[in-house]
Design a protein around this motif. Structure first.
Motif, PDB file in Angstrom:
ATOM      1  N   LEU A 182      -5.116   8.964 -12.986  1.00  0.00           N
ATOM      2  CA  LEU A 182      -4.373   7.895 -12.296  1.00  0.00           C
ATOM      3  C   LEU A 182      -4.777   6.574 -12.645  1.00  0.00           C
ATOM      4  O   LEU A 182      -4.367   5.658 -12.647  1.00  0.00           O
ATOM      5  N   LYS A 183      -6.017   6.446 -12.933  1.00  0.00           N
ATOM      6  CA  LYS A 183      -6.524   5.114 -13.515  1.00  0.00           C
ATOM      7  C   LYS A 183      -6.093   4.771 -14.721  1.00  0.00           C
ATOM      8  O   LYS A 183      -5.659   3.597 -14.680  1.00  0.00           O
ATOM      9  N   LYS A 184      -5.625   5.400 -15.425  1.00  0.00           N
ATOM     10  CA  LYS A 184      -4.893   5.089 -16.771  1.00  0.00           C
ATOM     11  C   LYS A 184      -3.520   4.558 -16.514  1.00  0.00           C
ATOM     12  O   LYS A 184      -3.071   3.572 -17.208  1.00  0.00           O
TER      13      LYS A 184
ATOM     14  N   SER B 230     -11.506   4.256  -6.784  1.00  0.00           N
ATOM     15  CA  SER B 230     -11.926   4.296  -5.384  1.00  0.00           C
ATOM     16  C   SER B 230     -11.145   3.640  -4.667  1.00  0.00           C
ATOM     17  O   SER B 230     -10.799   3.868  -3.433  1.00  0.00           O
ATOM     18  N   THR B 231     -10.194   2.783  -5.083  1.00  0.00           N
ATOM     19  CA  THR B 231      -9.315   2.053  -4.560  1.00  0.00           C
ATOM     20  C   THR B 231      -8.034   2.641  -4.194  1.00  0.00           C
ATOM     21  O   THR B 231      -7.392   2.621  -3.079  1.00  0.00           O
ATOM     22  N   LEU B 232      -7.595   3.589  -5.003  1.00  0.00           N
ATOM     23  CA  LEU B 232      -6.470   4.286  -4.821  1.00  0.00           C
ATOM     24  C   LEU B 232      -6.704   5.606  -3.761  1.00  0.00           C
ATOM     25  O   LEU B 232      -5.897   5.799  -3.012  1.00  0.00           O
ATOM     26  N   THR B 233      -8.076   6.049  -3.943  1.00  0.00           N
ATOM     27  CA  THR B 233      -8.386   7.147  -2.703  1.00  0.00           C
ATOM     28  C   THR B 233      -8.352   6.425  -1.480  1.00  0.00           C
ATOM     29  O   THR B 233      -7.889   7.164  -0.571  1.00  0.00           O
ATOM     30  N   LYS B 234      -9.137   5.177  -1.357  1.00  0.00           N
ATOM     31  CA  LYS B 234      -8.900   4.599  -0.138  1.00  0.00           C
ATOM     32  C   LYS B 234      -7.553   4.375   0.386  1.00  0.00           C
ATOM     33  O   LYS B 234      -7.328   4.585   1.820  1.00  0.00           O
TER      34      LYS B 234
ATOM     35  N   CYS C 120      -3.956  13.695   3.753  1.00  0.00           N
ATOM     36  CA  CYS C 120      -4.936  14.449   3.142  1.00  0.00           C
ATOM     37  C   CYS C 120      -5.190  13.436   1.941  1.00  0.00           C
ATOM     38  O   CYS C 120      -4.720  12.301   1.764  1.00  0.00           O
ATOM     39  N   THR C 121      -6.304  13.864   1.191  1.00  0.00           N
ATOM     40  CA  THR C 121      -6.782  13.116   0.075  1.00  0.00           C
ATOM     41  C   THR C 121      -6.031  13.314  -1.243  1.00  0.00           C
ATOM     42  O   THR C 121      -5.205  14.281  -1.225  1.00  0.00           O
ATOM     43  N   ILE C 122      -6.331  12.576  -2.130  1.00  0.00           N
ATOM     44  CA  ILE C 122      -5.598  12.613  -3.612  1.00  0.00           C
ATOM     45  C   ILE C 122      -5.878  13.891  -4.177  1.00  0.00           C
ATOM     46  O   ILE C 122      -5.006  14.560  -4.631  1.00  0.00           O
ATOM     47  N   GLU C 123      -6.860  14.548  -4.261  1.00  0.00           N
ATOM     48  CA  GLU C 123      -7.674  15.627  -4.953  1.00  0.00           C
ATOM     49  C   GLU C 123      -6.743  16.763  -4.079  1.00  0.00           C
ATOM     50  O   GLU C 123      -6.404  17.737  -4.764  1.00  0.00           O
TER      51      GLU C 123
ATOM     52  N   ASN D  98       0.856  -1.177   0.053  1.00  0.00           N
ATOM     53  CA  ASN D  98       0.004  -0.034  -0.002  1.00  0.00           C
ATOM     54  C   ASN D  98       0.835   1.256  -0.018  1.00  0.00           C
ATOM     55  O   ASN D  98       0.601   2.181  -0.684  1.00  0.00           O
ATOM     56  N   GLN D  99       2.111   1.324   0.814  1.00  0.00           N
ATOM     57  CA  GLN D  99       3.104   2.521   0.695  1.00  0.00           C
ATOM     58  C   GLN D  99       3.521   2.644  -0.711  1.00  0.00           C
ATOM     59  O   GLN D  99       3.676   3.640  -1.132  1.00  0.00           O
ATOM     60  N   ARG D 100       3.745   1.733  -1.249  1.00  0.00           N
ATOM     61  CA  ARG D 100       4.112   1.766  -2.720  1.00  0.00           C
ATOM     62  C   ARG D 100       3.273   2.192  -3.659  1.00  0.00           C
ATOM     63  O   ARG D 100       3.672   3.008  -4.515  1.00  0.00           O
ATOM     64  N   MET D 101       1.883   1.837  -3.393  1.00  0.00           N
ATOM     65  CA  MET D 101       0.822   2.396  -4.361  1.00  0.00           C
ATOM     66  C   MET D 101       0.718   4.079  -3.813  1.00  0.00           C
ATOM     67  O   MET D 101       0.506   4.409  -5.035  1.00  0.00           O
ATOM     68  N   VAL D 102       0.895   4.339  -2.751  1.00  0.00           N
ATOM     69  CA  VAL D 102       0.859   5.739  -2.436  1.00  0.00           C
ATOM     70  C   VAL D 102       1.925   6.362  -3.079  1.00  0.00           C
ATOM     71  O   VAL D 102       1.674   7.693  -3.619  1.00  0.00           O
TER      72      VAL D 102
END
Length: 206
Positions: free
Chosen positions: A108-110, A117-121, A129-132, A78-82
């Motif tokens: 990001l989806k591309k 939704s998975t990425l934001t969670k 903070c959020t992605i946005e 998950n940290q790698r994804m962040v």
């Protein structure tokens, strides 16, 4: 497993690093790797592509040297994804141009091939903070750079960073920093923040 398979596996071995945000970071990491005798295929933002597996001693030394300059090896998925999300956003913003109809979710989806939704969670669970909000804060820090060194008018900076109007850009700028773009220009470089610290610096951004 054949010897050829072992070589392929080793050549594709990647390490992931937290807090790499610019070309200078890449140079520093390359110097560290060279200093401890690590052979690499490439060093990218947030990622090292090794030619061979590291010994326990070299891995420990690399971890220590990276920590000394503010970097951190990441092993948790998950940290790698962040860090991947951060890298993609920083790379986009640092081009200095955001298309008028650009959306960070589609972008990001591309490039991650994952549902937004998975990425934001995952991002919100690991960051303050959020992605946005992270995207907005990166844009505003880029705006500071362009206002100081790009010799651009405020409305040009706003347009280049995807804002529909200079008024909305100025409103968002003041909302985050408590001063206007014009006031920032007067204050100068002292008001800038490192782009890898935006979530930490502006956790009160609504």
């Amino acid at each position: 497993m054949f010897a050829k398979d072992v070589i392929i596996k080793r050549c594709s071995m990647n390490l992931y690093i937290k807090n790499m945000v610019c070309q200078r970071c890449i140079i520093v990491v390359k110097q560290i790797l060279a200093g401890i005798g690590c052979e690499t295929n490439d060093v990218l933002l947030g990622e090292i592509k090794l030619q061979e597996e590291l010994s326990v001693e070299k891995f420990g030394l690399l971890t220590l040297k990276l920590n000394e300059v503010g970097f951190e090896l990441i092993q948790e998925p998950n940290q790698r994804m962040v860090e991947t999300i951060k890298k993609l956003i920083i790379e986009k913003v640092q081009t200095g141009f955001i298309e008028p109809h650009f959306t960070v979710s589609r972008y990001l989806k591309k490039y991650t091939l994952k549902d937004y939704s998975t990425l934001t969670k995952v991002f919100s669970a690991n960051e303050s903070c959020t992605i946005e909000k992270y995207f907005i804060l990166q844009k505003l820090e880029k705006a500071k750079e362009l206002l100081l060194y790009g010799d651009m008018a405020i409305n040009t900076v706003a347009r280049n960073l995807g804002y529909c109007s200079s008024q909305y850009f100025s409103l968002q700028f003041r909302k985050v920093y408590n001063y206007s773009p014009k006031e920032f220009i007067v204050a100068g470089a002292a008001a800038r923040k490192p782009i890898d610290k935006v979530c930490l610096e502006y956790t009160k951004y609504p």
